[in-house]
Design a protein around this motif. Structure first.
Motif, short mmCIF file in Angstrom:
data_model
loop_
_atom_site.label_atom_id
_atom_site.label_comp_id
_atom_site.label_asym_id
_atom_site.label_seq_id
_atom_site.Cartn_x
_atom_site.Cartn_y
_atom_site.Cartn_z
N VAL A 153 0.83 -1.10 0.07
CA VAL A 153 -0.02 -0.08 0.25
C VAL A 153 0.74 1.16 -0.01
CG1 VAL A 153 -1.75 1.30 1.22
CG2 VAL A 153 -1.70 -1.05 1.49
N PHE A 154 1.90 1.26 0.95
CA PHE A 154 2.67 2.53 0.97
C PHE A 154 3.46 2.64 -0.14
CE2 PHE A 154 7.07 4.33 2.60
CZ PHE A 154 6.58 5.67 2.84
N ILE A 155 4.07 1.69 -0.84
CA ILE A 155 4.96 1.90 -2.03
C ILE A 155 4.14 2.22 -3.11
CG2 ILE A 155 6.68 0.95 -3.68
CD1 ILE A 155 7.57 -0.97 -1.21
N HIS A 156 2.98 1.64 -3.26
CA HIS A 156 1.96 2.05 -4.36
C HIS A 156 1.50 3.41 -4.38
CE1 HIS A 156 -1.24 1.34 -7.27
NE2 HIS A 156 -2.06 2.01 -6.37
N ASN A 157 1.39 4.03 -3.10
CA ASN A 157 0.81 5.28 -2.98
C ASN A 157 1.35 5.97 -1.65
OD1 ASN A 157 -0.39 7.88 -2.84
ND2 ASN A 157 -2.19 7.03 -3.11
N PRO A 158 2.54 6.36 -1.57
CA PRO A 158 3.17 6.66 -0.08
C PRO A 158 2.41 7.83 0.67
CG PRO A 158 4.84 6.56 -1.89
CD PRO A 158 3.73 6.36 -2.47
N LYS A 159 1.77 8.86 0.00
CA LYS A 159 1.07 9.82 0.77
C LYS A 159 -0.33 9.33 1.00
CE LYS A 159 3.39 14.01 -0.43
NZ LYS A 159 4.18 14.04 0.45
N GLY A 160 -0.90 8.21 0.30
CA GLY A 160 -2.17 7.85 0.52
C GLY A 160 -1.95 6.82 1.84
N PHE A 161 -1.22 6.38 2.10
CA PHE A 161 -0.88 5.40 3.15
C PHE A 161 -0.28 6.21 4.32
CE2 PHE A 161 1.25 2.05 5.63
CZ PHE A 161 0.06 1.22 6.04
N VAL A 162 0.34 7.31 4.13
CA VAL A 162 1.02 8.04 5.40
C VAL A 162 0.84 9.35 4.81
CG1 VAL A 162 2.82 8.43 6.98
CG2 VAL A 162 2.39 6.06 5.91
N ALA A 163 -0.35 10.05 5.04
CA ALA A 163 -0.26 11.44 4.47
C ALA A 163 0.72 12.34 5.60
CB ALA A 163 -1.85 12.24 5.11
N GLY A 164 1.64 13.10 4.85
CA GLY A 164 2.55 13.66 5.73
C GLY A 164 3.90 13.15 5.63
N THR A 165 3.93 11.96 4.78
CA THR A 165 5.42 11.15 4.91
C THR A 165 6.52 11.95 4.32
OG1 THR A 165 6.46 9.27 4.04
CG2 THR A 165 4.90 9.83 2.73
N LYS A 166 7.67 11.84 4.33
CA LYS A 166 8.68 12.63 4.00
C LYS A 166 8.96 12.15 2.63
CE LYS A 166 12.01 12.61 6.96
NZ LYS A 166 13.28 13.07 7.92
N MET A 167 8.61 10.88 2.39
CA MET A 167 9.08 10.20 1.24
C MET A 167 8.32 10.60 -0.13
SD MET A 167 9.34 6.20 0.26
CE MET A 167 8.52 5.28 -1.05
N LEU A 168 9.28 11.35 -0.90
CA LEU A 168 8.54 12.11 -1.95
C LEU A 168 8.71 11.28 -3.20
CD1 LEU A 168 10.05 15.75 -1.35
CD2 LEU A 168 7.65 14.63 -0.51
N PHE A 169 7.90 10.37 -3.23
CA PHE A 169 7.87 9.52 -4.39
C PHE A 169 6.66 9.03 -4.79
CE2 PHE A 169 7.96 5.01 -5.97
CZ PHE A 169 9.07 4.93 -6.83
N PRO A 170 6.19 9.21 -6.32
CA PRO A 170 4.77 9.13 -6.73
C PRO A 170 4.21 7.54 -6.49
CG PRO A 170 6.12 9.08 -8.42
CD PRO A 170 6.88 9.43 -7.16
N GLY A 171 5.18 6.68 -6.38
CA GLY A 171 4.50 5.42 -6.02
C GLY A 171 4.56 4.37 -7.25
N ILE A 172 4.59 3.24 -7.14
CA ILE A 172 4.50 2.15 -8.04
C ILE A 172 3.26 1.75 -8.39
CG2 ILE A 172 5.30 0.03 -8.70
CD1 ILE A 172 8.08 0.94 -7.76
N ALA A 173 2.87 1.66 -9.67
CA ALA A 173 1.32 1.56 -9.96
C ALA A 173 1.23 -0.05 -10.21
CB ALA A 173 0.86 2.29 -11.09
N ASP A 174 2.21 -0.35 -10.78
CA ASP A 174 1.90 -1.75 -11.46
C ASP A 174 2.12 -2.87 -10.32
OD1 ASP A 174 2.07 -3.31 -14.30
OD2 ASP A 174 3.36 -4.38 -12.87
N PRO A 175 0.87 -3.60 -10.28
CA PRO A 175 0.92 -4.81 -9.19
C PRO A 175 2.08 -5.69 -9.42
CG PRO A 175 -1.39 -4.27 -9.84
CD PRO A 175 -0.28 -3.47 -10.93
N GLY A 176 2.32 -6.06 -10.55
CA GLY A 176 3.36 -7.29 -10.86
C GLY A 176 4.85 -6.38 -10.63
#
Ligand code: HEC
Length: 189
Positions: A153-176
């Motif tokens: 969940v986090f790596i898919h959408n860092p801010k979606g899982f932890v609003a306010g995270t310092k990890m400025l990364f948009p996330g990996i969309a592809d489940p595979g």
């Protein structure tokens, strides 16, 4: 008799008048309340005011929205499926995908903290627990261990899982890709 009925009409008329005045007052009061309403915060209003509005637009909006809703649900990101797939994921492919993370993360056991914390052994370790790294309050507040599912969940959408995270990364969309990446993270301990 005539006078009596005249009197009666006057009385009835007086009652009607009083009734109209009362009704008029009520209407005026209600209008006053409606005028005041927008000054209140929108969310307080939302229930009584938005409900009829939604009802009006429902005729047009609902049929359009109804088919739209299941569509994302059907393709919705399923972290549990990703976590399950990670068990048979391709860790070597995941290592390549980790190239996207490597600018900020080392995954070498005993490796340094960079912009982000070292990720060796991250699977199963308590969130925000790597020594020597200053985590955001948001991630520290999250609590619990990094399960494969939470990582997905986090790596898919860092801010979606932890609003306010310092990890400025948009996330990996592809489940595979995510499953392979998790297989890789699971292999570095
Ligand atoms: C631009 C830099 C950056 C990139 C790129 C990045 N991260 Fe992060 N990552 C961070 C930062 C900063 C934190 C700390 C977040 C916080 O404290 O809120 C973090 C935290 C994490 C954590 C939580 C670790 C812990 O100890 O709790 C995980 C897991 C993680 N990142 C995985 C990844 C993965 C996997 C990728 C690549 C797909 C990635 N990150 C890409 C900067 C980055």
């Amino acid at each position: 008799m005539r006078i009596d009925s005249f009197e009666v009409s006057k009385i009835v008329g007086a009652f009607l008048c009083a009734f109209l005045v009362i009704v008029g007052f009520r209407v005026a009061l209600e209008i006053g309340e409606h005028d005041k309403a927008p000054e209140k915060p929108g969310y307080v209003l939302a229930t009584p005011e938005a409900a009829p509005a939604a009802g009006h637009s429902a005729g047009g909006a609902a049929p359009a929205a109804a088919p739209a809703a299941p569509a994302p649900a059907a393709n919705a990101f399923d972290p549990k499926a990703v976590a399950d797939a990670a068990a048979s994921g391709n860790a070597q492919a995941g290592q390549k995908i980790f190239g996207k993370c490597a600018a900020c993360h080392s995954a070498e056991p005993g490796g340094p903290n960079k912009v982000g914390p070292n990720l060796a052994g991250v699977v199963g370790r308590p969130k925000a627990s790597h020594a020597g790294f200053t985590y955001s309050d948001a991630l520290k507040a999250k609590g619990g261990d990094w399960t494969l599912e939470d990582l997905a969940v986090f790596i898919h959408n860092p801010k979606g899982f932890v609003a306010g995270t310092k990890m400025l990364f948009p996330g990996i969309a592809d489940p595979g890709d995510l499953a392979d990446l998790l297989a890789y993270l699971n292999s570095v301990k």
